[in-house]
Design an enzyme around this catalytic site. Sequence first.
Site, PDB file in Angstrom:
ATOM      1  N   ASP A   1      33.746 -15.450  64.308  1.00 30.04           N
ATOM      2  CA  ASP A   1      35.094 -15.281  63.772  1.00 30.04           C
ATOM      3  C   ASP A   1      36.185 -15.825  64.689  1.00 30.04           C
ATOM      4  OD1 ASP A   1      33.965 -14.086  61.605  1.00 30.04           O
ATOM      5  OD2 ASP A   1      34.627 -12.054  62.069  1.00 30.04           O
TER       6      ASP A   1
ATOM      7  N   ALA B   1      27.726 -13.145  65.922  1.00 30.91           N
ATOM      8  CA  ALA B   1      27.549 -14.428  66.586  1.00 30.91           C
ATOM      9  C   ALA B   1      26.930 -14.263  67.970  1.00 30.91           C
ATOM     10  CB  ALA B   1      28.881 -15.165  66.686  1.00 30.91           C
TER      11      ALA B   1
ATOM     12  N   ALA C   1      32.682  -5.011  74.826  1.00 24.26           N
ATOM     13  CA  ALA C   1      33.815  -4.165  75.202  1.00 24.26           C
ATOM     14  C   ALA C   1      33.597  -2.716  74.796  1.00 24.26           C
ATOM     15  CB  ALA C   1      35.099  -4.690  74.562  1.00 24.26           C
TER      16      ALA C   1
ATOM     17  N   TRP D   1      18.112 -21.891  29.471  1.00 19.26           N
ATOM     18  CA  TRP D   1      19.287 -22.441  30.155  1.00 19.26           C
ATOM     19  C   TRP D   1      20.006 -21.277  30.830  1.00 19.26           C
ATOM     20  CZ3 TRP D   1      19.378 -27.404  30.896  1.00 19.26           C
ATOM     21  CH2 TRP D   1      18.883 -28.281  29.930  1.00 19.26           C
TER      22      TRP D   1
ATOM     23  N   CYS E   1      30.778  -5.162  57.984  1.00 17.97           N
ATOM     24  CA  CYS E   1      30.789  -5.134  56.522  1.00 17.97           C
ATOM     25  C   CYS E   1      30.313  -3.795  55.964  1.00 17.97           C
ATOM     26  CB  CYS E   1      29.917  -6.250  55.959  1.00 17.97           C
ATOM     27  SG  CYS E   1      30.416  -7.904  56.459  1.00 17.97           S
TER      28      CYS E   1
END
Length: 450
Positions: A279, A11, A33, A432, A42
């Site tokens: 988060d 973010a 930090a 389909w 991830c």
Amino acid sequence: MHLVIIGGSDAGIAAALRARELSKDVRITVLLADDYPNYSICGLPYLIGGQTPDASKLAHRTTFPAVDMRLRHRVTAIDPAGKSVSIERPGGTTELQYDRLIVATGAHPVRPDIPGADLPGAFVLHTIDDGLAVLDAVRRHRAGKAVIVGAGYIGIEMAEALQQRGMHVTLLSRSDEVMPGVFSEIGAMIRERLTTEGVEVVTQAGVERIEQGMVVEQRLVVFTTDGRRRPADLVILATGVRPATDLARDAGIALGEGGAIAVSDTMATSHPDIFAAGDCAVTRHRLHGKPTWISLGTIAHKQGRVAGENAIGGSRTFHGIVGTQSLKLYDLVIARTGLSDTEAREEGYEPLTVEIGAWDHKSYYPGATQIGVWITGDVKTGRLLGVQMVGRAGAEVSKRLDIVAAGLFHGIGVDALNDLDLSYTPPLSSPWDPIQRAAQDWSHAAARSG
């Protein structure tokens, strides 16, 4: 204008890049930090499993033109009235003034409140340093024993990673099945696949305590609620995360669902000139319209982009989520989006779920495999509510699910899936598609139930 961003993961970086993209004049400072800007949380299981042996590859980029990246600058307080942040950095402390602030502090791993959870050898997995520490333990205990506490996404991915490193792995789930966020039939498939690879999967088993072993130096013993003692050379505590909102709370910024920062659709917080994203912030679920909290990189990137634009004077809106997730386990892919029937019922819908099996492409073309599709819709309105899928890697399970996610985002009915103009060629699909076959079966079942 001086834009300060606390946090340099998904973010925070997305916010900085969007702000810089839109304005060459704004001054942008990102406070981290640690030493790892823009790293992929991830990707940690793949670092440990050996698929991505170079940890530096987990950082998409580490330098950003015209963005002041300050590593090892830990923010200790936010002063909304004085429009400043207090910082601990190498060599001392300092304060930094801002005109606009974006809080992108992410989430913290939950270390369960059980005796011994903080012993050496018991790891959480959230940062690059966490991943490197686990990798070091794995290398020191080749062919050793690992116990994983928690059978969600991270626990399952780590079971594969450690098993592929040659360890004997025990995966503990407190629930009746692994991965409780999916239908039990899919959970059973995941458990069976893990078991086939030699992972010991134990369901309905919590952890009472962890003790230091007395026989082998540094060895742990995990005591579980099924009465067993399980020796372990390392323990992975994969029991979830919580939003990192201590800074915001102490600054008087309003919190919301799950203890995350309450934000508007523009990512604005309760305080003027302060935004939040990722988060640490709440989001809105489009299927019930309520605030919710889900920790996902996809959400963090989108929210960060919106926050970065609006912090420099834009008016962009974050439009919410439908809860789309996917997981690869060995050669199996599991994906879900929307609501399960249980979740839908809790939101006042009258859900019906239909399960089908279908070939991923025409069966006469070599390599065809079966895809399992669970489709959920509202019997009263015909609205599409969710889909869960499982199939082999290469069957495009995740991308097929994205078709459904797009439909959910726009509130379509189940039957409308049949109207979509999807691609077809015998090696890749059928006239389909499996999701359309599932929609047709759902419509027949809904008509019978009515």
